[in-house]
Write a protein that holds these residues in place. Structure first.
Motif, short mmCIF file in Angstrom:
data_model
loop_
_atom_site.label_atom_id
_atom_site.label_comp_id
_atom_site.label_asym_id
_atom_site.label_seq_id
_atom_site.Cartn_x
_atom_site.Cartn_y
_atom_site.Cartn_z
N LYS A 11 0.82 -1.22 0.00
CA LYS A 11 0.00 0.00 0.00
C LYS A 11 0.85 1.27 0.00
CE LYS A 11 -0.61 0.11 5.07
NZ LYS A 11 -1.61 0.10 6.14
N ASP A 12 2.12 1.14 0.44
CA ASP A 12 3.01 2.30 0.42
C ASP A 12 3.31 2.76 -1.01
OD1 ASP A 12 3.22 2.32 3.20
OD2 ASP A 12 4.88 0.89 3.18
N PHE A 13 3.13 1.85 -1.98
CA PHE A 13 3.43 2.16 -3.38
C PHE A 13 2.17 2.36 -4.22
CE2 PHE A 13 6.85 -0.42 -1.62
CZ PHE A 13 7.97 0.35 -1.89
N ASN A 14 1.02 2.32 -3.57
CA ASN A 14 -0.23 2.39 -4.32
C ASN A 14 -0.33 3.64 -5.20
OD1 ASN A 14 -1.22 -0.05 -3.53
ND2 ASN A 14 -2.68 0.75 -2.03
N HIS A 15 0.22 4.74 -4.73
CA HIS A 15 0.15 5.99 -5.50
C HIS A 15 0.82 5.83 -6.87
CE1 HIS A 15 0.14 10.27 -6.40
NE2 HIS A 15 1.44 10.20 -6.67
N PHE A 16 1.81 4.96 -6.94
CA PHE A 16 2.58 4.81 -8.18
C PHE A 16 2.06 3.67 -9.07
CE2 PHE A 16 5.43 6.27 -4.78
CZ PHE A 16 5.83 7.49 -5.31
N ILE A 17 1.26 2.76 -8.51
CA ILE A 17 0.89 1.56 -9.27
C ILE A 17 -0.62 1.41 -9.44
CG2 ILE A 17 3.00 0.35 -8.60
CD1 ILE A 17 1.40 -1.21 -6.54
N THR A 18 -1.38 2.45 -9.11
CA THR A 18 -2.83 2.40 -9.31
C THR A 18 -3.25 3.38 -10.40
OG1 THR A 18 -3.14 3.96 -7.48
CG2 THR A 18 -3.42 1.62 -6.99
N CYS A 19 -4.37 3.07 -11.03
CA CYS A 19 -4.87 3.87 -12.15
C CYS A 19 -5.74 5.02 -11.64
CB CYS A 19 -5.68 2.96 -13.09
SG CYS A 19 -6.47 3.82 -14.47
N TYR A 20 -5.51 6.20 -12.17
CA TYR A 20 -6.26 7.40 -11.79
C TYR A 20 -7.74 7.27 -12.16
CZ TYR A 20 -7.73 12.31 -11.85
OH TYR A 20 -8.40 13.51 -11.66
N LEU A 21 -8.03 6.48 -13.21
CA LEU A 21 -9.40 6.37 -13.71
C LEU A 21 -10.22 5.32 -12.97
CD1 LEU A 21 -8.67 6.75 -17.51
CD2 LEU A 21 -9.87 8.39 -16.05
N CYS A 22 -9.68 4.13 -12.81
CA CYS A 22 -10.47 3.05 -12.20
C CYS A 22 -10.11 2.80 -10.74
CB CYS A 22 -10.32 1.76 -13.01
SG CYS A 22 -8.68 0.99 -12.87
N ARG A 23 -9.00 3.39 -10.27
CA ARG A 23 -8.53 3.27 -8.89
C ARG A 23 -8.03 1.87 -8.55
NH1 ARG A 23 -7.72 8.54 -8.15
NH2 ARG A 23 -9.61 9.76 -8.55
N GLY A 24 -7.93 0.99 -9.54
CA GLY A 24 -7.37 -0.33 -9.31
C GLY A 24 -5.90 -0.36 -9.71
N TYR A 25 -5.28 -1.53 -9.51
CA TYR A 25 -3.89 -1.67 -9.94
C TYR A 25 -3.80 -1.51 -11.45
CZ TYR A 25 -2.77 -3.44 -5.28
OH TYR A 25 -2.60 -3.57 -3.93
N LEU A 26 -2.70 -0.91 -11.91
CA LEU A 26 -2.52 -0.68 -13.34
C LEU A 26 -2.39 -2.01 -14.08
CD1 LEU A 26 0.07 2.22 -13.07
CD2 LEU A 26 -2.19 2.42 -14.17
N ILE A 27 -3.28 -2.22 -15.04
CA ILE A 27 -3.25 -3.41 -15.88
C ILE A 27 -2.86 -2.99 -17.29
CG2 ILE A 27 -4.59 -5.35 -16.78
CD1 ILE A 27 -4.05 -5.41 -13.73
N LYS A 28 -1.80 -3.60 -17.80
CA LYS A 28 -1.20 -3.16 -19.06
C LYS A 28 -0.93 -1.65 -19.02
CE LYS A 28 -2.89 -6.85 -22.05
NZ LYS A 28 -3.34 -7.70 -20.94
#
Length: 246
Positions: A11-28
């Protein structure tokens, strides 16, 4: 004075690995080259159907075709998969389920599209090369930008879960696919080709060593095949029914 190490959580890295649009982890993960903001590929493509602006900073990405300004970030994708356990398998399974549910079932089209999505040859491909065109001429290859690798899949005649070998040789043992394909995906591919029940487990081996399902073909080639002095090409992987030792 020795520094005390801090233990980081995902969760410490969520800002860098989540999508601004869907708020989930970045997929592709897909980056807008004009502003370097990154989103899920499907999220940003869908956004650009209605707008030419970056959804995060508002800059105009392109006057007419913003899709030209998108680039996949394969390195970030690998980092995310390493940070979040099980995410790769979950996404692959969701893709498999989606294509099975939504694509035509005739003449193996659903299985072919699903294999293509994963960077593997289709069920009916005669030459064993990934990314071939289907009967309608739709030749979209979702992994054509990836480095490619040629492999040979050999069957080991070992007894497994049921006490006898139920796996057989592939009609086409030599295939070319994305080097980013994982052992888990190879297992799904073999199950499709060999028409195995979903509960049936396979082992995939290189030089007699069972490979982990998260290992990519590139990793196996660099650390198991080439490192052990194997200079022949293609790389040989073996498969067999999973052996129960209990």
């Amino acid at each position: 004075m020795a520094a005390t190490g801090r233990r980081y959580m995902v969760k410490d890295f969520n800002h860098f690995i989540t999508c601004y649009l869907c708020r989930g982890y970045l997929i592709k993960p897909t980056t807008v080259t004009e502003c370097l903001h990154t989103f899920c590929k499907s999220c940003i493509v869908q956004h650009f159907e209605d707008s030419n602006d970056c959804p995060k900073c508002g800059i105009q990405v392109h006057e007419t075709n913003p899709l030209e300004m998108l680039r996949l970030d394969n390195t970030l994708e690998e980092i995310i998969f390493k940070l979040v356990p099980g995410l790769r398998e979950k996404e692959e399974q969701q893709e498999l389920d989606f294509w099975k549910k939504n694509q035509p079932k005739t003449n193996g089209q659903a299985d072919n599209l699903m294999c293509q999505r994963l960077g593997l040859p289709g069920v009916g491909d005669g030459d064993g090369a990934g990314g071939g065109a289907d009967e309608d001429g739709a030749d979209e290859d979702y992994h054509r930008s990836d480095p490619q690798i040629a492999i040979c899949l050999d069957c080991l005649r070992n007894t497994g879960q049921s006490g006898e070998s139920t796996v057989s040789d592939l009609m086409k043992r030599f295939i070319r696919c994305s080097s980013r394909v994982t052992v888990g995906t190879i297992k799904k591919f073999l199950s499709l080709k060999l028409k195995l029940p979903s509960s049936y487990e396979l082992d995939v081996l290189c030089n007699g060593e069972i490979m982990g399902r998260d290992h990519t073909l590139e990793f196996i080639y660099m650390t198991r095949w080439r490192l052990h002095g194997e200079n022949t090409y293609p790389m040989v992987l073996e498969y067999r029914p999973r052996i129960d030792f209990g």
